[in-house]
Design an enzyme around this catalytic site. Structure first.
Site, PDB file in Angstrom:
ATOM      1  CG  ASP A   1      -3.758   7.936   8.333  1.00 11.75           C
ATOM      2  OD1 ASP A   1      -3.530   8.078   9.510  1.00 11.75           O
ATOM      3  OD2 ASP A   1      -4.233   8.816   7.630  1.00 11.75           O
TER       4      ASP A   1
ATOM      5  CG  ASP B   1      -2.209   0.712   1.126  1.00  8.06           C
ATOM      6  OD1 ASP B   1      -2.373   1.245  -0.066  1.00  8.06           O
ATOM      7  OD2 ASP B   1      -3.153   0.686   2.012  1.00  8.06           O
ATOM      8  CG  ASP B   2      -1.008   5.002  -0.586  1.00  4.17           C
ATOM      9  OD1 ASP B   2      -1.568   4.178  -0.104  1.00  4.17           O
ATOM     10  OD2 ASP B   2      -1.643   5.840  -1.211  1.00  4.17           O
TER      11      ASP B   2
END
Length: 169
Positions: free
Chosen positions: A106, A102-103
């Site tokens: 969070d 994933d980028d």
């Protein structure tokens, strides 16, 4: 004076993002024999393509999870598409030999859901925030929880809303 409650902006250019994705691939090389990548869409699509190229991985699957619905606030998590059974069942199931890309991690909400699907997979993100960091095995850069990353696909010379939201009346 800036508002201390306002999130910090971290704009990332295409060039910087490509370098960071290659750095992620470098960190992952030699850590295992990866048989497949599962990218978390949409943010994981670009880094998964770069990592797959760099590590010579041909089997790429997606898991489609939506958590940001307005580009600002994380909302209710929705799994739109699960992982193909053939990928889940590799090496006896549970995700052994699978890279999840994933980028960004969070809050970790998305990572927790995907981790349940592939508990033995290796999770890698380009960027990590403190709340989600414990859920990721490998990452490149940690940013503070109050940082908002502006990815290159969200940017023109200034923020560009997606075409679908700018044409709805």
């Amino acid at each position: 004076m800036e508002n201390p409650q306002a999130p910090k902006a971290f704009p990332v250019s295409w060039d910087q993002f490509h370098r960071d994705c290659r750095a992620l691939a470098w960190r992952l090389s030699g850590q295992g024999k990866w048989e497949a990548i599962v990218c978390i869409t949409r943010g994981g699509l670009v880094p998964a393509a770069i990592v797959a190229r760099e590590l010579g991985i041909r089997l790429i699957e997606t898991v489609c999870v939506a958590s940001y619905h307005d580009y600002e606030n994380q909302g209710e998590l929705q799994v739109l598409k699960t992982i193909d059974r053939k990928v889940v069942d590799l090496n006896g199931g549970k995700g052994s030999g699978v890279l999840v890309i994933d980028d960004l991690v969070d809050t970790g909400k998305t990572a927790r859901v995907v981790r349940e699907m592939l508990p033995e997979a290796h999770f890698a993100t380009v960027y990590a925030k403190p709340m989600g960091r414990p859920l990721v095995d490998t990452f490149v850069t940690e940013v503070s929880q109050d940082t908002w990353i502006y990815f290159p696909w969200d940017m023109g010379w200034q923020f560009q809303p997606p075409i679908a939201t700018s044409t709805q009346g």
